[in-house]
Scaffold this active site. Structure first.
Site, PDB file in Angstrom:
ATOM      1  N   ASP A 181      -0.244  54.346  19.713  1.00  0.00           N
ATOM      2  CA  ASP A 181       0.878  53.635  20.558  1.00  0.00           C
ATOM      3  C   ASP A 181       1.785  54.878  21.005  1.00  0.00           C
ATOM      4  OD1 ASP A 181       2.407  51.764  22.031  1.00  0.00           O
ATOM      5  OD2 ASP A 181       1.124  50.325  20.600  1.00  0.00           O
ATOM      6  N   HIS A 253       0.548  53.126  26.874  1.00  0.00           N
ATOM      7  CA  HIS A 253       0.866  53.070  25.484  1.00  0.00           C
ATOM      8  C   HIS A 253       0.551  54.464  24.831  1.00  0.00           C
ATOM      9  CE1 HIS A 253       2.658  49.160  24.569  1.00  0.00           C
ATOM     10  NE2 HIS A 253       1.731  48.497  25.538  1.00  0.00           N
ATOM     11  N   GLU A 316      -0.324  46.355  29.288  1.00  0.00           N
ATOM     12  CA  GLU A 316       0.895  46.903  29.542  1.00  0.00           C
ATOM     13  C   GLU A 316       0.875  48.278  30.134  1.00  0.00           C
ATOM     14  OE1 GLU A 316       3.635  44.270  26.457  1.00  0.00           O
ATOM     15  OE2 GLU A 316       2.911  46.053  25.851  1.00  0.00           O
TER      16      GLU A 316
END
Ligand code: ACM
Length: 553
Positions: A181, A253, A316
């Protein structure tokens, strides 16, 4: 007599009497039943001090593990995990079509034994007794998972092994590791040394909640797993018939990747590994170099992990950088995508092609359905809105039900002001224990369903895709250590396990609230830092410092 089993088995008939695990007892098992037999041996040895031998055959065998099928297992499937357990005063008999079912029965025995036998060394005097019972059991869902985020806060390998053991005790069969991440890259990749040299640690971490304005802790944080570490984790899980599903989160990410290799990004500028939490604009450039990077990583991942499924993240992923980048726009035109927004869909298809060539299927978070969609064989982890499950199934995708309102264990477990810092939200045990992951699923032969999230997912089972099962998430932005992860996880994960294994009727007929007090003594014997049902102990509370409760939205 209540046996307080979690999950609740499909059918349980307690009988009078007990079976005594005497020192003369042996365990009889042959072939593929031997591994599960040794797990039982190890459990008895640790908790009772008795080394009950495993033998191929014995006339006097008091505990027998027997395979009744050909050992073939599709994953996920529910039939492989069926078992029958019969405890009489004279004998314990376990039968299952697949060793996975034998292992599930061994976990049930661990729960039937006195809680203190779950300890690492014996504290009870002998004899140790098992209540006589007849159990016929099979899970409702073939995918019963828990995800641990080891990227936001690195979690030591020993904790991965412990979590696998706790998952096994609760009859879960998937441990999903979120390995990468913005805040850290946790996997060694030969040929890309800077991923671990640079990407595996950050200079410091935001104090308290990212939105609380408390500044930074000034302390480096990081860590990564070697290939040998992860192979050990995979093998430890495999002995318990648990699949470890790796996740490499792409193409968003990726701040830890871009800190190591800025040339894989859209601007070429160097960004440090993120020290705070949220959604960052930096994403992979749609370049040949970025695709090659991903392929190299997936080659390492498929060498280490035997899971038939590889999670590619996909959540995302802002379009901001692509929309501002002439190169990204040119690539979208060259690929005839019709829109720069569709670059993520192109990434997903490329990852899926590569993984398919290695015999693996991709899983992605539900954003991969947007702007061009996902390949037909992609499995969708539905996390934002439960209603998306219906849409994904209607489009033919297999689905893992993981909605934040029902199974995000990083949400606050209560609205008490003394809760320690969590990300946000409100997810009490009651919400979990009422949630039906597949309302009107014909595979669940029961009729009544509870829909705390509304009717959106009505008729899931009528769709073309399949509901693989259900999975809890443990994101660790605000759960930096194993003890804090355990507080967030327990006992709520036990309720998720019940949801994933047991049908709605058994859950209603045997409310988990009645079984939990007995079950907590098992977690206590295992030293789990669980949250008491009445709220946190003083030393578990948030207090008034950076771990104080903070509700940001
Ligand atoms: C997610 O919670 N971002 C999948």
């Amino acid at each position: 007599m209540s046996l307080d089993l979690i999950p609740q088995p499909r059918s349980v008939s307690p009988q009078p009497g007990t079976f005594t695990v005497a020192s003369a007892t042996v365990i009889a098992a042959t072939g593929d039943a031997t591994g599960p037999a040794w797990l039982l041996h190890d459990a008895l040895r640790a908790g009772s001090g008795m080394a009950v031998p495993v033998v191929p055959h014995s006339e006097s065998a008091a505990i027998t593990l027997r395979l009744t099928g050909d050992g073939h297992q599709d994953f996920p499937s529910t039939t492989a995990e069926r078992y029958r357990l019969n405890v009489t005063e004279d004998a314990v008999t376990i039968e299952a079509p697949h060793p996975a079912g034998l292992v599930r029965a061994v976990q049930t025995i661990r729960q039937l034994l006195p809680a203190d036998t779950l300890r690492a060394a014996p504290v009870l005097g002998r004899p140790i007794e098992l209540p006589c019972v007849s159990i016929d059991d099979e899970p409702r869902f073939g995918w019963r998972g828990v995800m641990l985020d080891v990227a936001r806060h690195f979690q030591p390998k020993e904790f991965l092994l412990r979590l696998i053991d706790l998952a096994a005790l609760h009859q879960l069969n998937v441990v999903h590791l979120h390995l990468t991440d913005d805040q850290g890259w946790r996997l060694e990749v030969p040929g890309w040394p800077r991923l671990t040299e640079v990407g595996s640690w950050r200079s410091e971490t935001v104090l308290g909640h990212a939105n609380s304005g408390l500044g930074f802790d000034g302390t480096p944080h990081g860590g990564y797993y070697t290939a040998a570490d992860l192979k050990e984790v995979v093998a430890y899980a495999a002995a318990r018939y648990i699949t470890v599903v790796p996740e490499i989160d792409l193409p968003g990410h990726v701040r830890s990747v871009l800190a190591a290799y800025p040339e894989l990004g859209n601007t070429g500028s160097a960004h440090p590994v993120a020290t705070t939490f949220g959604i960052f604009p930096e994403v992979l450039a749609p370049s040949d170099e970025a695709l090659q990077f991903a392929r190299d990583v997936f080659d390492v991942v498929t060498e280490i992990f035997d899971s038939p499924y590889v999670h590619i993240g996909g959540d995302e992923c802002p379009r901001t950088e692509w929309l501002a980048s002439p190169r990204a726009k040119a690539r979208a035109d060259e690929l005839d995508l019709g829109s720069t927004d569709r670059l993520q869909s192109w990434f997903t298809a490329s990852f899926a092609d590569h993984l398919r060539s290695k015999g693996r299927r991709v899983i992605g978070w539900d954003e991969i359905l947007e702007d061009g969609g996902a390949p037909a064989d992609a499995v969708i982890s539905v996390w934002r809105e439960f209603a998306t499950a219906s849409k994904a199934l209607a489009a033919g995708h297999d689905v893992i039900v993981a909605p934040q309102k029902a199974v995000y264990l990083d949400w606050y477990p209560s609205d008490q002001p003394d809760e320690p810092l969590h990300i946000h939200g409100h997810l009490p045990l009651e919400t979990i224990s009422e949630f039906d992951p597949a309302p009107a699923d014909p595979a669940d032969d029961e009729t009544e369903h509870v829909r705390p999230l509304g009717d959106a997912a009505e008729g899931l089972g009528a769709s073309r895709g399949r509901v693989f099962g259900v999975q809890a998430q443990l994101w660790t932005e605000y759960l930096p250590t194993p003890r804090q992860v355990e507080y967030a996880a327990f006992p709520r994960l036990a309720a998720v396990a019940d949801m994933a294994w047991s049908g709605m009727n058994s859950r209603r007929d045997h409310p988990i609230a009645d079984r939990l007090p007995g079950h907590l003594s098992r977690l206590g014997a295992l030293g789990v830092n669980y949250r008491p049902l009445s709220g946190p102990h003083p030393w578990q509370q948030g207090g008034t410092g950076p771990r104080a409760r903070f509700d940001s939205r």
